[in-house]
Structure formats: structure tokens, C-alpha cells
Scaffold this active site. Structure first.
Site, PDB file in Angstrom:
ATOM      1  N   HIS A   1     108.545  55.980  97.076  1.00 45.83           N
ATOM      2  CA  HIS A   1     108.749  56.195  98.506  1.00 45.83           C
ATOM      3  C   HIS A   1     108.404  54.987  99.359  1.00 45.83           C
ATOM      4  CE1 HIS A   1     108.822  58.088 102.450  1.00 45.83           C
ATOM      5  NE2 HIS A   1     107.718  57.408 102.670  1.00 45.83           N
TER       6      HIS A   1
ATOM      7  N   GLY B   1     111.960  55.545 113.012  1.00 46.66           N
ATOM      8  CA  GLY B   1     110.737  55.379 112.227  1.00 46.66           C
ATOM      9  C   GLY B   1     109.813  56.554 112.487  1.00 46.66           C
TER      10      GLY B   1
ATOM     11  N   HIS C   1     110.242  50.597 101.667  1.00 45.85           N
ATOM     12  CA  HIS C   1     110.542  51.924 101.127  1.00 45.85           C
ATOM     13  C   HIS C   1     111.849  51.897 100.340  1.00 45.85           C
ATOM     14  CE1 HIS C   1     107.928  52.417 104.620  1.00 45.85           C
ATOM     15  NE2 HIS C   1     107.522  53.537 104.110  1.00 45.85           N
TER      16      HIS C   1
ATOM     17  N   GLU D   1     110.298  69.917 125.563  1.00 39.98           N
ATOM     18  CA  GLU D   1     110.038  68.654 126.245  1.00 39.98           C
ATOM     19  C   GLU D   1     110.342  67.439 125.358  1.00 39.98           C
ATOM     20  OE1 GLU D   1     107.797  71.050 125.758  1.00 39.98           O
ATOM     21  OE2 GLU D   1     107.613  71.989 127.723  1.00 39.98           O
TER      22      GLU D   1
ATOM     23  N   SER E   1     111.032  75.070 139.406  1.00 41.38           N
ATOM     24  CA  SER E   1     109.757  74.437 139.731  1.00 41.38           C
ATOM     25  C   SER E   1     109.879  72.927 139.889  1.00 41.38           C
ATOM     26  CB  SER E   1     108.717  74.732 138.646  1.00 41.38           C
ATOM     27  OG  SER E   1     108.459  76.110 138.568  1.00 41.38           O
TER      28      SER E   1
ATOM     29  N   HIS F   1      97.251  73.331 132.830  1.00 42.92           N
ATOM     30  CA  HIS F   1      98.444  72.811 133.501  1.00 42.92           C
ATOM     31  C   HIS F   1      98.140  71.650 134.452  1.00 42.92           C
ATOM     32  CE1 HIS F   1     100.182  76.325 131.746  1.00 42.92           C
ATOM     33  NE2 HIS F   1     101.336  76.205 132.371  1.00 42.92           N
TER      34      HIS F   1
END
Lengths: 682, 682
Positions: A274, A128, A40, A425, A398, A487
Site C-alpha cells: 500500500h 489525498g 504507494h 456541510e 436561517s 451552536h
């Protein structure tokens, strides 16, 4: 082309201009990509001026010691621009020779397609997969801020460095950039400075057709300090960096208007630069346009001399060493502790702590969810391990991850050992990797096991980089009950085990939870997942041999006299169900062994003799029980074995009822034992 | 409490106030959660007024026909607030009885913990994993806009409905909200209207400690129309909705300041109302505060009457049916095509198209990357399937997903069949699920196989909902070469196969690619992944029987005379390597069979007789070859078999060299064949 070019040769050689220095990066990038016919060139050519100004005038680093604790951290989140980094490392004096660059993208070269974490040559993190470098950077900057709060003393800022991130359009389109940058703004990570290569081009072409954000406004909404500049104008770049450094409170985004492939005569500004070689003709045209006459991979000596940072780097570190010497004199205990932390050595009393934690686990007699057992462990080891830095993706009550006495980090007070990461997360996980890479911390963070899906590539990257990050994944099966199939993890246990260099513990009770936590803390060559139940599980009786063997990942929990007629293997909450079935069959006079297998990775790593002692090849009647997919268990039970698992989605209902509905009962295990014994007698 | 409360009983009953109507939702939510002792009362109680105004005055729907094609779509992205939706469905007249609500979160109840896609009762999409409902919503709104552009005629807007999304803090912290909302702003999805439950509380407490975004400003940066209102003020809600509907061009965010658990006397405004029952005392207090005297699960008749939407719904649909009748008269062919599309029936000539595509695949003789074979297939089937809607997460030229003649959707011109989704794998995948759920389209989208990691939970949700979405995953192994370990899939093949109800095809050549695409188009009960090589692979010779059996997922590609001494199973690019080895061993006089297994899910679904005919149980000498983890292959080769795979990360280098370095050679397969035959002779 906005700046005049002039030939770099001539006697006496003139002092190279900044543009000429930047052009070294451009030419190296296009030549290496051309030679490999892969890579690139566009981003390195567009960002070369920014890189030159930053590395030449601002970056605090010592090429002779890439591990210097107080160095600035530089992260190339747009990792495909790897040649930019290799050029910088080679030119400033890191031990990355031109032969490596010549072999860019060839097997064995340290100049891999994307930068691979290697501190010996100054690569801070593997990048990456887009956006994750940004989140790593947030982790680096957070670690710096935390560590500074813990160790710096008046007039003695032994932790005082910046985190610099380069990123592109792709990074900022990825969702993780939102998670990480929103958190960074909230936490006021003022020493995080990010350069956005705002060139308007991604692989599919001009981004305005699919990415029309007002990015400066977006980052202002996150509470960042934002500047927009001409990223090809060295004076503007320097001014912007000074302003970003002067801004103490807010992280900085420097929105750099650039031209992808700048210097390429016909392709600059287009997606054609690119992700592929420019082509012989275009490279020749770029040489002409840039006034570059040296052959590929040769850097004229005056340019090399101007780039070299070895002397300046040594001086910079020497100043810090002097500071640290004064610090040590004034605060000897703190200095020793700082060194211990940065060397990633556990405290001298850690084995005692771990033993006490195990004893506490063994002392539990009542039924207890393993997430609660984990909470109890954390209450013991948290206060004894100052490097432990916890958190949760908004599931603290929890996940049971906040230990007693932990101090919560807030935007106002960063001196703490626990962070509410928010519902992020992926951002949390990649930031944790950044914290681990920075050094000084063992990060752990919680969410529900199912939502490991959201963070999966961050786990992979931590594994690829051998980083010690600990994920606490509670609510580990359909046994969680009412929250239902969205869940309830099904495929997650086995699919996580497939990630190379990642360790998953699924303890059966408080004792195994204690062992899992000890293993997680001590395992410093990859991530550990501690996978825990929502629901209560009984405590398992085990003799001394069994207790000693828990840390091997798989062991005989309950044995029979003589050679077993059948072996049952179970994990986590299914161990107690399996044990009940085994006891019944034993009571009926059959020889059945129960193996608890909290960690297949550790078991697989045992020597053949131990594995044979637990799972003798001669015993082919085998049953595996786990409330997850059956897929990987066939390897342990063989084609003729039985696996009690679940290969479809769960259901919303009371946990115990759901477990029963889908066959996780002692009756069902008992039936499978009989079937497998009949099958193998045939 | 900002509005006066008055008793709802009394003769003659007064017309219920809006607040009283909203309170029905509040009481149902708190009572159902209390009864289940599990669930989330806070969000329904906070958003009840918004829901009441929207559903009462604006939502276009017909409870008697939840499948009406031109209905508005309502999505509860904060799916934990499920009781809000169940209350709305029950009260407005959907076939969701109070007995189901009484059994909220119990096994068998249609009122599951989180809403589960079920059009028979008006649930448009399964939600719970945060942020994904938002991205589904973007897909719904995009589908509406695309379909309107394709079918509407002057004065005859047969496609003209809104997409309404409810979301919370968690949804907007998640990265996917950035990906989806940035795309929605760029594409000017003006009929997407989102209500943000801005209550300042998430599970860990007051969000300002971890989520300090200026959300209105953030959405303005995405090009949205943004309003901030008091979400407990019905007049303000109605005004905001009218303004959002009047805004034709930009999607709308209505930032609703609310109070979580509004109505609970002591817990309102706190995290205590978020995810657990309020408790008997608090529920009693709330009844008093809300002036509610009816027992649990009983709705006073005048309130029920005021809520009922059956008559109005029938009238609304009747108006549309009238419009559609006029449309059919004026444009009979278009009307028939519209019905075909919405009924998800493939065109009558589809079998011919598929046969022609297969013939084209068979006609290929030269070595070809399967991503190029896939491009050739798309060139044939794309123009023949107007419902096909393609795209890529900014890897169009690498994924080869843009078929010849495809028209690209732009912000200015939405009449097209291909979208540049940008670098947004997760957002793309969840939006594609929304497009599929809306109806009228078969969406496909590309990225690199490794980056399936970024989108994993969206694949899971599409599988859980049995939606036909097609993912084109190219660069499927270490054979991709120079991009190195960050881009080289290792665990992805097997870990994706673990997702229940998901089908993965990994074709070996152009013929298998044609079969895979046909299967993907026709498989309408779950997602299909078409997994393709970057590098060229040879075309495999096959007889008529083999050709006919490709669609079974696993078949004998090259057989021997008599009972095989060994069976080799291979997939994708490893089939040609395996074939070379098999030929060598056959030439040496051994009986070896080669099985190509492009789709384990389809093979596993064949009857036992077919499976036995391909993999006879008596032949225990077996070798599996796949450039991915070995984990799942033990099930097919047995404990005594051999698996040639890769259980560690790859390396940057030329693809062919990397494959060789890690053992994917005919020599190595040949060796494994001999070893397995020796092993099974013992």
C-alpha cells in the site's frame, strides 16, 4: 495473475495486448516509488487495467489542450495512487515528461506525493484527503448537468461530458462519501461514473475487520446503478463502462474486484504494497512476472505509440469545435455567454451591479441582521450574475441564501441556480469546489458558522487550489442566543483565519456586507467566507473616505482630532458596541480612534503606509473587540493591549443577555480603553 | 390523528391511555417553545409516542440515581428536540423541576436550547451538532460490549444494558452517521437500538428533494437489523422494540414513520413546526385537538403518577445491586477492579508506571521520531492501564499506536484493548467521546494531524463536555516530507489550540513525550492531543530543574548567565534547531535563553510568578520557532518579536529539504535572534 504474459520485445513487434499496456502503468508506479523510496505502488498496480481501458477507449480528452471545455473530467480520489495518474498523463501525451516522473516526490517535481491541481498537465483536482475527490466529482458532474441544461440546444450538445472517479476503500469509509453519493443519487447525476477499487485492503490490513459494508447494496440504496466486476479483466471493464454510459439517469458505481499490488510476486494482495516501496527484490520479481525487460523509466516505443492519445485527442476536440461553430452560428448570444462563463469573466455590467448593491446597502437605516443585509445583496446580484449558483446545507431560511427569483434545482428539473444540499456541510463544500473547478459557475453555500467545523478540510482544499467558492456563515457568535454553546461559535473566527489563502469577511452592517459580497465575487484566487449575524445590528455612519476604504479590509471608521491616545479595533456586531464606548470616551475629552476590521486578510495585504495610517505604531494603547477567541488579536494590539473576546464556551439564553453576560458591552469596552491608556502612559 | 382522544379529566379519573401519556410530552414541548418563543416543537411532538413506549416499558433506569453504572443509555442525537428529553426527565422523576422547563432556553436554566451533558439530571451527552449523537451512541454501545466481555461472569451479567438513540433526517444525512453505523454493523453491536424519526421534513422542507435514500436498505447494507413501523402506533413501537432486543447480534434500526408536529392542527407535517414556536393560535388548536385542558406547565396528577418511574427505577437498581453483591462475593478482585474502572480512578501503581515511563524516555539517547517515543511509552503504560482503549483511523503502523501485547478487537472477539476504527476520523473521535462518557475506559486514537480537520467538531464536543479522550496526532508538520501539502499540517497546531478546554502537547523528544503521556492520562477534565513527529529528532539534555518543569508546559531548557538579552521559544521538532542556534549565539558571547513550550495551555495555567520566571517581561527581544502558522505566537513574543513559522502551504519533497526550504534552520533562527536583539536595543 489471471492473464498470460508474454515478452513485449521481439521483431517485428506484436501489437501490444491490453495487459501489456496496463503493465506500463504498473512498472512506472513501482519504479518511481522504489526510486523515491516513498509512495504507494499498490493501488496503481491494482487499478492499472481499469485505467488503461478507460483512458484508451472511453475518456474524451485532448492532451494538447487540457483546458478543453467539453473534456471528460477524471478524478483520482484515492490520491495516494498518484503515480497511476502521472503515468497516464505522460503516456497519453500531456506535457509531463519522464524527468518529472523520475523525480517523483522530490522538491520541485510536478509529480508530487499526491496529485496537485494543475490544468496545464491535466490534473483536475488535488486529492489525498480521502473521500473528497468523490465529492469534488459530484460537483463536477452537477456542474456539467446544470451547464448542459442552461446552454445545450436541440442537436447541439455543447456540454456533454462524463465525470470519472477512481476511489478506494478509504474514500468509501469516509463520511463525506455518504453525503456526496446520497446527493448524487437524489439528483440523478447519470454522467457520473465511479470505479471502486474493491481490493479488501487498507493500511491496517484486511478491511473486513472494520469495514464489512455491502457496498453495492449501499449504493443501490442511494439510487445508483451498480455493477460488480473483475477489475483485472479488460473485457469486463469495457462492458461495465458501456453499461454505465448507457444508463442515462442514475450515477454509476462499478465495483471492481482487484488485487492490491497486482504483479508483485510475493506482496500482491497485502497491505505491504500500500504505502511503501516494494523493495529491490520484489520489484525485480515483478518485472519477471510481468515480462518486463526495459530499464526503469524507459517505455518501449511500440507501447508508447499505442498509449499516445495526441492525434485522437486533437480529433475529438476538433469535432467539438465544429459543433461549437454551428452553435455559435445558430445561437450567437448564447455562445458568447457560454464563453464568458467558461472564461470566468464577470458580466460587463458587473461594476454597475456592485455599485447599485453598495448604494442599496448604504440606504439601509434601520437595525438589521447582516444575514438579512446579505439576503438583500443576493436579491440584487443574484439575478445579474447567471454564474452564481447558491445553496445551503438545509438552513435556507436561517442563512437567508435563497435570492428573490432564484430557481431551485430539483431531481426532476436541473435548470436552476439554487440547490438544497441537505444537512451535508462537508459534502456541500467539497462539491462546491468541484463546481468551481469545472468552470462556468461561482458557487456559494450557507450553513451556521459553527458547522464550518464539519467542512474544514474542504475549505483547506479549496484554499490550496485557489478556487473561488463562497461560504455564507450565519449565526456568527454567542449573539445567536438560545441555541446555546453547541451552536455558538467561539474559536471558529480565528481558526478559519489561520487557513492559508482563505479570506474571511465579518461585516458590521449593510454597507460592509455589500462590500464583502463584491470582494467575494471578485476574489478569484481563493475561497471567501461571508460571516454574518443572526441578530440585528445598527447601521454605521461613515464619511466618503471611510466608505472608500472598507474594501481594504480595515479602516478608520470614526476618528479623533490629532494623534489618537488609543485605538479600538472591532469587527462585525461588536463595531456598534465599540463605537458607543468610543463616543463616550471622546465626549470625556480623550482622543480615541475606532477601526473597523471586517477582513484581516485584506488589511494585512495593504501596503505598509496604509496600514501605518490606520494603526500608527506609535499608538500602543489599543483595544480589540470581537465575540470570538482573543488569540490572533494580540498581533494587532501588542503585548500591552487589551482584547475583549471570549475564550470559553457560551450559554443558552437570549442573545442580548448572553452578549452582556460575557462582557460585550460598551461599558466594558470603555473600561478597557481607560486601562489601556493608563497602561501605555506608564 | 390516528387515535381517538378523550378528555383526561373526570371523576373517577380513568387510567390514562398511552396516547394521553405521550401527549404530555407534546404539550410540554409546544408550551415551553411558545413561552421561550424559540425552539423546536416538531420533533418532540412527532416522536412523543416512541419516547413514551420506550421510557415507560423498556428503558432501564433509576431517576433517583442517574449515575447507576448498569443503566440503559438514552441519547437524543437530534438534540434540537431537547424539550422531549426535558419532559421525559421531569415526568419520570429526575431532579429537573418544572421551573427549569418554564425557563427553557433562558440564561441559567438547565433546560438549555440543546441538551447539555449533566449526569445529575440524566443527560448522557451533549447533542445538537447533527449525527454526533449517533456516533456517541456507537461508542456507548461499544464500551458496554467491551466491559461486559471483560467483567461479566457466568450467570452474573453485571454489565448488561442497552444504548438507545433517537435521530432524525439530519443525523442520517450527515457523513458521520455513515462512519459510525458502518462500524457498528461490522462490530455487531447488538445492544444498540436506534429510532429514526422518518418524518420526511427538514428545515428546507420535504427531504425527498435532497435526500432520497432508501434508508432501511442502507442500514441493511451495514449489517443492521432493520424494521419499518408506524411511529405513532404504540403497539407497533413496543413490538419493534421487543424484536430489536431479541436480535442479539446486529444493531437495530427502527425506521419510524412519523408526522412532524403531530397534534398541531394546521402545521403538522410541515417544516413550519420544526424550528420555531407554533404560535398562540396553533397551540390553542393543538390543545383542543389533543383534548388537553390543563394550563401550561401543569400536568394532571393521574398523568404524572402514571409517568413516574421512581419506584420502578429503585427496584431495578436494587436488583442489580443484589446481583453485584453476589458478584463481589464470588469475584472480589474483579468487583474491586470494576468499581475502580467505573469510578475513573487510576490504578494504585500508576505513579510508579509513570515514573518508569519517564525514566525510559530519559534513557533514550539516539535520535528518534517522537511517534516512536510515543510507541515506547504505550508499550510501558498500556499493559499497566487496563482502562486504556486504543485505536487508529487506519494508520496504525504510521501512528505507532498499537502497543506491545495489546489485543485487537474484532467482530468475532470483542475482548481486547485496541480497535482498528477504519478511515473514519470523525466517527472515531465522536465514538471515543461516547466510550469516555460511558465510563470504564480512557480511549485514545490516532490519525495524521492534518486529518484532525475531519474530526474537529467532535474534539469541540469532547472539550465542551470535559471528557478525557486522547488523540495521537502524528506527522505533525511539513517535516513529514513527501506526502506533500495535502498531508502537511500548517494551521492545525494553532487552530486546535484555539478550542476552549482542549490541551495540546507537542513534545520535543522522548522525555517530553513521556511527560505528555502522563499528563494526558491524568488530565480528566478535557481532551488531550499528543502531537508527534514522523521524522527523527535528537534527545535534549536537561538538568533536574528543567526535567521537573516539563509538566508545567513551558520551561527553561537551556539558560544563560544573568538576565537574557533574548529568549527563544520553540516546540517539538524545532527545539533542536533552536538549541543549535542558541548555542552558537551564546558561544559568540550573547546571553540567550531557550524555552521549550510543549504545551501552551499548561504553561498559561501556571501562576504569574512562574510564567514571569520563564518569560520575564523585561526581556522583549524574543523569537518563537514552530513549523506551523505564526498567528498565536505574537502573544508570547510581543509586537517587536520575531516568529519563525509558516503561513502558507508546504511542498512535496524529502522532509529535511522541505524544512530547510521553508526556513526551519539554525542559521535562520540565529539571524532572527540577532534581529530581535537589535530591534529591542533601539
Amino acid at each position: 495473475m489471471r492473464a498470460p504474459n508474454r515478452p513485449v520485445y521481439g521483431y517485428p513487434p506484436p501489437m501490444p495486448t491490453r495487459r501489456e499496456l496496463a503493465n506500463v502503468l504498473r512498472v512506472l508506479a513501482m519504479d518511481a516509488v522504489q526510486q523515491a523510496n516513498s509512495g504507494h505502488p499498490g493501488a496503481p498496480m491494482g487499478m492499472a487495467d481499469i485505467a488503461e481501458v478507460l483512458w484508451h477507449d472511453f475518456l474524451k480528452h485532448n492532451p494538447a489542450n487540457p483546458r478543453w471545455w467539453d473534456r471528460d473530467r477524471f478524478i483520482l480520489s484515492n490520491g495516494h495512487a498518484s503515480m497511476l495518474l502521472y503515468g497516464l498523463l505522460n503516456l497519453t501525451g500531456y506535457p509531463l515528461g519522464m524527468d518529472e516522473i523520475r523525480n517523483f516526490r522530490q522538491l520541485g517535481s510536478r509529480c508530487a506525493g499526491h496529485p496537485e491541481h494543475d490544468l496545464s498537465i491535466g490534473i483536475e483536482t488535488t486529492t489525498g484527503p480521502l473521500g473528497q475527490g468523490v465529492a469534488n466529482g459530484v460537483g463536477f458532474a452537477l456542474a456539467e448537468k446544470l451547464l448542459a441544461a442552461q446552454f445545450n440546444q436541440p442537436e447541439m450538445p455543447i456540454v456533454d461530458h462524463h465525470t470519472w472517479v477512481f476511489c478506494g476503500d478509504g474514500c468509501l469509509m469516509e463520511g463525506i462519501s455518504h453525503e456526496a453519493c446520497s446527493l448524487a443519487g437524489t439528483l440523478k447525476l447519470g454522467k457520473l461514473i465511479m470505479f471502486y477499487d474493491d481490493n479488501g485492503i487498507s493500511i491496517d490490513g484486511e478491511v473486513r475487520g472494520w469495514f464489512a459494508d455491502d457496498t453495492p447494496k449501499r449504493f443501490e440504496a442511494y439510487g445508483w446503478h451498480v455493477q460488480t466486476i473483475d477489475g483485472l479483466d479488460d473485457a469486463a471493464i469495457a462492458r461495465a463502462i458501456r453499461a454505465a454510459q448507457a444508463e442515462g439517469e442514475r450515477p454509476s458505481l462499478i465495483n471492481c474486484k482487484t488485487i492490491i499490488g497486482w504483479g508483485a510476486p510475493t506482496k500482491a494482495g497485502t497491505a505491504a504494497t500500500h504505502g511503501e516501496a516494494l523493495g529491490v527484490e520484489e520489484v525485480a520479481g515483478a518485472r519477471k512476472k510481468l515480462g518486463w525487460t526495459a530499464p526503469p523509466f524507459e517505455v518501449p516505443s511500440e507501447l508508447r505509440a499505442a498509449w499516445n492519445h495526441e492525434k485522437a485527442g486533437r480529433a475529438a476536440e476538433a469535432r467539438w469545435q465544429q459543433l461549437f461553430g454551428r452553435y455559435r452560428n445558430a445561437h450567437p448570444a448564447l455562445a458568447t455567454e457560454f464563453e464568458r462563463r467558461m472564461r470566468a469573466e464577470l458580466p460587463a455590467n458587473w461594476p454597475d451591479t456592485a455599485r447599485a448593491a453598495l448604494a442599496a446597502g448604504q440606504a439601509v437605516t434601520a437595525s438589521q441582521a447582516t444575514r438579512q443585509s446579505s439576503q438583500a445583496m443576493l436579491n440584487l446580484i443574484g439575478p445579474a450574475l447567471p454564474e452564481l449558483f447558491g445553496g445551503s446545507a438545509d438552513l435556507t431560511p436561517s442563512n437567508n441564501t435563497l435570492f428573490k427569483g432564484a430557481r431551485v434545482v430539483t431531481p426532476q428539473d436541473v435548470e436552476g441556480d439554487y440547490l438544497h444540499y441537505g444537512v451535508r456541510e462537508f459534502g456541500m463544500s467539497a462539491a462546491m469546489t468541484g463546481i468551481a473547478l469545472h468552470g462556468g459557475f461561482i458557487p456559494y453555500g450557507g450553513t451556521f458558522l459553527t458547522f464550518s467545523d464539519y467542512a474544514r478540510n474542504a475549505l483547506r482544499m479549496a484554499s490550496l487550489m485557489h478556487q473561488r467558492v463562497i461560504l455564507v456563515y450565519t449565526h456568527d457568535s454567542i449573539g445567536l442566543g438560545e441555541d446555546g454553546p453547541t451552536h455558538q461559535p467561539i474559536e471558529q473566527l480565528n481558526s478559519l483565519r489561520l487557513i492559508p489563502n482563505l479570506t474571511l469577511w465579518r461585516p458590521a452592517d449593510a454597507t460592509e456586507t455589500a462590500v464583502a459580497w463584491r470582494a467575494a465575487i471578485e476574489h478569484d484566487t481563493g475561497p471567501t467566507l461571508v460571516v454574518l449575524t443572526r441578530q440585528g445590528v445598527p447601521q454605521q455612519a461613515r464619511d466618503a473616505a471611510a466608505l472608500a476604504a472598507v474594501s481594504r479590509g480595515g479602516y478608520v471608521l470614526a476618528d479623533c482630532q490629532g494623534v489618537p491616545q488609543c485605538i479600538v479595533i472591532a469587527t462585525g456586531s461588536e463595531v456598534s458596541i465599540a463605537r458607543e464606548a468610543v463616543q463616550r470616551v471622546q465626549a470625556a475629552g480623550k482622543r480615541v480612534r475606532l477601526v473597523s476590521m471586517p477582513c484581516t486578510e485584506f488589511f494585512d495585504a495593504q501596503d505598509a503606509a496604509y496600514r501605518e495610517s490606520v494603526l500608527p505604531a506609535a499608538v500602543t494603547a489599543r483595544v480589540a473587540v470581537e465575540a470570538g477567541t482573543t488569540g490572533l488579536w494580540w498581533r494587532y494590539v501588542g503585548t500591552g493591549g487589551r482584547v475583549i473576546g471570549i475564550d470559553h464556551y457560551g450559554a443558552s439564553g437570549k442573545g442580548a443577555e448572553v452578549m452582556k453576560k460575557f462582557g460585550f458591552t460598551a461599558d466594558n469596552v470603555e473600561r478597557a480603553i481607560h486601562e489601556s491608556m493608563q497602561g501605555s502612559e506608564r
